[in-house]
Motif scaffolding. Structure first.
Motif, PDB file in Angstrom:
ATOM      1  N   ALA A   1       5.252   3.303  14.046  1.00  0.00           N
ATOM      2  CA  ALA A   1       5.096   4.734  14.301  1.00  0.00           C
ATOM      3  C   ALA A   1       6.440   5.451  14.279  1.00  0.00           C
ATOM      4  O   ALA A   1       6.553   6.575  13.759  1.00  0.00           O
ATOM      5  N   LEU A   2       7.471   4.816  14.838  1.00  0.00           N
ATOM      6  CA  LEU A   2       8.797   5.432  14.876  1.00  0.00           C
ATOM      7  C   LEU A   2       9.408   5.576  13.488  1.00  0.00           C
ATOM      8  O   LEU A   2      10.289   6.420  13.295  1.00  0.00           O
TER       9      LEU A   2
ATOM     10  N   ALA B   1       0.822  -1.207   0.000  1.00  0.00           N
ATOM     11  CA  ALA B   1       0.000   0.000   0.000  1.00  0.00           C
ATOM     12  C   ALA B   1       0.858   1.260   0.000  1.00  0.00           C
ATOM     13  O   ALA B   1       0.520   2.252  -0.665  1.00  0.00           O
ATOM     14  N   VAL B   2       1.955   1.243   0.742  1.00  0.00           N
ATOM     15  CA  VAL B   2       2.874   2.385   0.726  1.00  0.00           C
ATOM     16  C   VAL B   2       3.413   2.587  -0.687  1.00  0.00           C
ATOM     17  O   VAL B   2       3.381   3.701  -1.238  1.00  0.00           O
TER      18      VAL B   2
ATOM     19  N   ALA C   1       9.537   0.033   4.447  1.00  0.00           N
ATOM     20  CA  ALA C   1       8.759   0.784   3.459  1.00  0.00           C
ATOM     21  C   ALA C   1       8.378   2.148   4.010  1.00  0.00           C
ATOM     22  O   ALA C   1       8.402   3.152   3.282  1.00  0.00           O
ATOM     23  N   LEU C   2       8.025   2.210   5.292  1.00  0.00           N
ATOM     24  CA  LEU C   2       7.714   3.492   5.918  1.00  0.00           C
ATOM     25  C   LEU C   2       8.971   4.331   6.103  1.00  0.00           C
ATOM     26  O   LEU C   2       8.980   5.535   5.838  1.00  0.00           O
ATOM     27  N   ALA C   3      10.043   3.682   6.565  1.00  0.00           N
ATOM     28  CA  ALA C   3      11.290   4.406   6.827  1.00  0.00           C
ATOM     29  C   ALA C   3      11.879   5.007   5.561  1.00  0.00           C
ATOM     30  O   ALA C   3      12.499   6.073   5.602  1.00  0.00           O
TER      31      ALA C   3
ATOM     32  N   PRO D   1       6.432  12.351   2.891  1.00  0.00           N
ATOM     33  CA  PRO D   1       6.213  12.367   4.336  1.00  0.00           C
ATOM     34  C   PRO D   1       5.078  11.432   4.768  1.00  0.00           C
ATOM     35  O   PRO D   1       4.066  11.302   4.072  1.00  0.00           O
ATOM     36  N   VAL D   2       5.270  10.809   5.939  1.00  0.00           N
ATOM     37  CA  VAL D   2       4.284   9.893   6.506  1.00  0.00           C
ATOM     38  C   VAL D   2       4.021  10.279   7.958  1.00  0.00           C
ATOM     39  O   VAL D   2       4.962  10.450   8.735  1.00  0.00           O
TER      40      VAL D   2
END
Length: 265
Positions: A121-122, A39-40, A97-99, A104-105
């Motif tokens: 979250a981190l 999804a990211v 994937a988030l990192a 921006p996330v």
């Protein structure tokens, strides 16, 4: 129904929302982790200029952003180290994937966020957490791995040190402490604390201010500033094989089985 619901919070601004939707507590199994990673990637490919990571809210019970890894599932794998490794790799792939996301996330934390939920979250740029509807039962966030017999990998420790400082991170990590929202905001673990109904809106507003800036300069500055987040999540700082060795230690297994027994009560 997809385990990660994707929608546009603000189509004109290009803000996408990715909502974890694995009832009841968004436990991170391989399917959910893979869905989040995909999804990211697909959101960015489809033109998202920013992302809000949120979770379904439960009207009938405790609200949880993500309860972390699906421990009952992991224990059910027994001695199958290959499947256990694959399950953990799927989680760290989602976190990476988030990192490494090029836009921006914001983590919109509408409920408790222990262990793997806190890690996700981190990995985000900014964390906004909900206040609890019941002041006597505040929402909590933290890395409580030592309480269930697991050592926190170096890379994850780096993420916590980055936002709360080395000494405070040591105290929290060694004790496996979960802190309430007010404490989390005071020490910098979360950036904002707002009523539950305002969490997603606050996240979108924060992103909107970033998106109003000249984009090449903002994104380049962000990439430089967040290089340490990407680096922290690289495999050499997770040391997954050593982590798996520790998973099978008798003391760890005893603590994990005791956790599952408590969850079933």
């Amino acid at each position: 129904m997809s385990l990660v619901q994707t929608s546009w919070l603000d189509d004109a601004a290009g803000i996408a929302e990715l909502r974890l939707a694995r009832a009841p507590v968004n436990a991170l199994d391989p399917e959910l982790c893979t869905a989040l990673r995909e999804a990211v990637d697909s959101s960015v490919a489809n033109g998202a200029r920013a992302i809000v990571l949120s979770a379904d809210r439960r009207p009938d019970g405790p609200t949880v952003f993500s309860a972390g890894l699906d421990v009952p599932l992991l224990l059910s794998l027994g001695d199958d180290r290959e499947r256990l490794r694959a399950a953990w790799e799927s989680f760290f792939d989602a976190a990476r994937a988030l990192a490494s996301c090029p836009v921006p996330v914001v983590a919109a934390i509408g409920g408790h966020a222990p262990a793997g939920g806190c890690v996700l979250a981190l990995c985000c740029d900014y964390r906004v957490m909900a206040t609890s509807a019941d002041p006597d039962k505040p929402l909590r966030i933290g890395l409580n791995e030592t309480q269930v017999g697991l050592a926190v990998p170096e890379g994850v420790q780096r993420l916590l040190r980055r936002v709360v400082g080395a000494y405070r991170a040591e105290r929290l990590l060694v004790a496996g402490e979960m802190v309430d929202g007010a404490h989390a905001q005071a020490i910098g673990l979360v950036d904002a604390l707002v009523p539950a109904d305002d969490v997603t809106g606050h996240a979108a507003a924060w992103l909107g201010r970033l998106l109003a800036l000249p984009q090449p300069a903002m994104l380049r500055t962000r990439a430089i500033a967040r290089a340490d987040v990407f680096e922290a999540m690289q495999p050499e700082h997770i040391a997954l094989e050593s982590f798996l060795d520790a998973w099978y230690a008798p003391a760890t297994q005893q603590a994990l089985h005791a956790l599952v027994a408590r969850l079933r009560k």
